[in-house]
Design an enzyme around this catalytic site. Structure first.
Site, PDB file in Angstrom:
ATOM      1  N   ASP A 142      -2.946   1.809   7.317  1.00 61.12           N
ATOM      2  CA  ASP A 142      -2.006   1.490   6.093  1.00 61.12           C
ATOM      3  C   ASP A 142      -1.685  -0.106   6.028  1.00 61.12           C
ATOM      4  O   ASP A 142      -1.808  -0.711   4.923  1.00 61.12           O
ATOM      5  CB  ASP A 142      -0.873   2.206   5.890  1.00 61.12           C
ATOM      6  N   CYS A 160     -12.412  -4.790   6.546  1.00 60.92           N
ATOM      7  CA  CYS A 160     -11.567  -5.376   7.927  1.00 60.92           C
ATOM      8  C   CYS A 160     -10.978  -6.456   7.526  1.00 60.92           C
ATOM      9  O   CYS A 160     -11.496  -7.477   6.709  1.00 60.92           O
ATOM     10  CB  CYS A 160     -12.628  -5.808   8.894  1.00 60.92           C
ATOM     11  N   GLU A 182      -1.632  -1.641  -5.704  1.00 58.65           N
ATOM     12  CA  GLU A 182      -2.896  -0.941  -6.335  1.00 58.65           C
ATOM     13  C   GLU A 182      -2.584  -0.319  -7.693  1.00 58.65           C
ATOM     14  O   GLU A 182      -1.567   0.156  -8.038  1.00 58.65           O
ATOM     15  CB  GLU A 182      -3.357  -0.041  -5.274  1.00 58.65           C
ATOM     16  N   CYS A 235     -15.824  -6.222  15.155  1.00 61.17           N
ATOM     17  CA  CYS A 235     -15.393  -7.512  15.646  1.00 61.17           C
ATOM     18  C   CYS A 235     -14.452  -7.517  16.862  1.00 61.17           C
ATOM     19  O   CYS A 235     -14.038  -8.557  17.473  1.00 61.17           O
ATOM     20  CB  CYS A 235     -14.907  -8.463  14.375  1.00 61.17           C
ATOM     21  N   CYS A 288     -12.692  -2.401  14.600  1.00 65.46           N
ATOM     22  CA  CYS A 288     -13.795  -2.752  13.625  1.00 65.46           C
ATOM     23  C   CYS A 288     -14.786  -3.304  14.972  1.00 65.46           C
ATOM     24  O   CYS A 288     -14.406  -3.445  15.938  1.00 65.46           O
ATOM     25  CB  CYS A 288     -13.221  -4.031  12.970  1.00 65.46           C
ATOM     26  N   ASP A 316       0.714  -1.188   0.099  1.00 62.88           N
ATOM     27  CA  ASP A 316       0.140   0.067  -0.178  1.00 62.88           C
ATOM     28  C   ASP A 316       0.955   1.356   0.025  1.00 62.88           C
ATOM     29  O   ASP A 316       1.576   1.351   0.768  1.00 62.88           O
ATOM     30  CB  ASP A 316      -0.889  -0.104   1.286  1.00 62.88           C
ATOM     31  N   CYS A 319     -12.297 -10.020   9.672  1.00 65.16           N
ATOM     32  CA  CYS A 319     -13.815 -10.582   9.545  1.00 65.16           C
ATOM     33  C   CYS A 319     -14.451 -10.248   8.087  1.00 65.16           C
ATOM     34  O   CYS A 319     -15.196 -10.805   8.010  1.00 65.16           O
ATOM     35  CB  CYS A 319     -14.506  -9.864  10.799  1.00 65.16           C
TER      36      CYS A 319
END
Length: 349
Positions: free
Chosen positions: A306, A278, A225, A299, A297, A140, A281
């Site tokens: 990042d 996430c 990306e 969860c 999150c 990333d 999950c």
């Protein structure tokens, strides 16, 4: 009508004359072919909407370069002699040529800073593929950190342009104060600005080369990306920082070095919501403001923005590569719950 001037062996024209005529013809043909090839490439870029319409070359601003074919140079024992030169060029080689290779084309060029460069085109032996460990890494890219790997490692952004920004600004101010024209003082000030730019570009290129070589050697598959950098630099507040980070140059280096060593580079669709998904999950959040760097999150997993994005990138990239499908944004969470119904972000202080 042809006239027989002499018999064979009686006052024949010197054989060297025929050789000179053949040499001139070959040189003219090579120059014409080279010029046509370059102009054809310019028009191909224009019709492919990758460049503007070809313009006439400017004596001041055009890149100074010339190509020499095999008939216009001699290369022996590491010494290069160009046509119409009696002595070999005084060259500091960046690296030796591959053993047994013979240059087919020589390109001499001069950069705006005044330095001369010579590039030799030759056939290089096929590189042996590196051993392939069972690992794949996701990357990333960013501005605060240049790269964040799916392993959790973060590579700092050197910000080469910022380090020399004061020196560059001073050189540009001195150039702006010089009178317009072709005076010696203005030319000297222009070279000073070019030297600062060359220093910045050289350090950036060296850093990226070392970084991409390391990534290619350590990982058989690299997932990145597919960013639209050309559109991103239209943001005036971020254009300077994005250009300094050189994401496009990083990707270009990564791809051709991976090709050298039999590695693979996979590009994930630019619209894939890697930051909002996430990695633990699979829940997709509705939004993720840029100022949120750490979030928790529903969860219970706390994510670094990042690192979480870097972990999501290889998972979806490898899946798309195996299945042959495009990587598109996930519109709902795996459990079927709409992303818009998730709880709001919990900011980590």
């Amino acid at each position: 009508m042809e006239l027989l001037l002499s018999r064979a062996g009686e006052a024949d024209p010197p054989p060297r004359t025929f050789g000179c005529v053949r040499k001139v013809y070959d040189l003219a043909l090579a120059a014409r072919t080279e010029a046509w090839a370059h102009l054809q490439a310019a028009f191909a870029g224009f019709f492919g909407k990758r460049a503007q319409y070809p313009r006439f070359k400017s004596r001041k601003k055009s890149r100074k370069s010339a190509e020499y074919t095999t008939s216009a140079f001699r290369f022996r024992d590491g010494r290069l002699i160009l046509v119409k030169m009696a002595e070999p060029l005084d060259i500091v080689w960046s690296r030796p040529l591959p053993e047994g290779s013979v240059p087919s084309t020589v390109t001499a060029s001069q950069e705006a800073a005044g330095r001369w460069h010579v590039s030799l085109l030759c056939e290089e032996p096929v590189l042996q593929p590196l051993p392939a460990p069972e690992t794949a890494v996701g990357i990333d890219v960013g501005l605060h950190h240049l790269l964040t790997l799916s392993t959790g490692e973060k590579v700092a952004n050197p910000r080469h342009e910022r380090r020399d920004r004061i020196r560059l600004a001073e050189a540009q101010r001195q150039l702006a104060r010089k009178a317009q024209g072709e005076g010696a003082n203005r030319a000297k000030a222009r070279r000073k600005v070019a030297k600062v730019h060359a220093r910045i570009a050289g350090r950036r290129r060296d850093h990226l080369h070392k970084l991409t070589t390391r990534l290619v050697r350590e990982n058989p598959t690299t997932v990145i990306e597919d960013l639209a950098v050309r559109n991103m630099v239209k943001n005036r507040s971020l254009a300077r920082a994005i250009s300094d980070a050189a994401w496009s140059e990083f990707r270009s280096m990564l791809e051709y070095e991976a090709q050298w060593y039999g590695r693979e580079v996979i590009a994930v669709d630019r619209w894939f919501p890697s930051s909002r998904l996430c990695s633990a999950c699979g829940i997709l959040l509705d939004k993720m403001p840029l100022d949120v760097r750490t979030w928790t999150c529903v969860c219970g997993t706390t994510h670094d923005r990042d690192v979480n994005a870097a972990k999501n990138i290889p998972a979806v990239g490898l899946t798309a590569s195996v299945c042959g499908a495009d990587v598109r944004p996930q519109r709902s969470t795996p459990g079927g719950r709409s992303a818009t119904k998730q709880k709001p972000l919990q900011r980590k202080r």
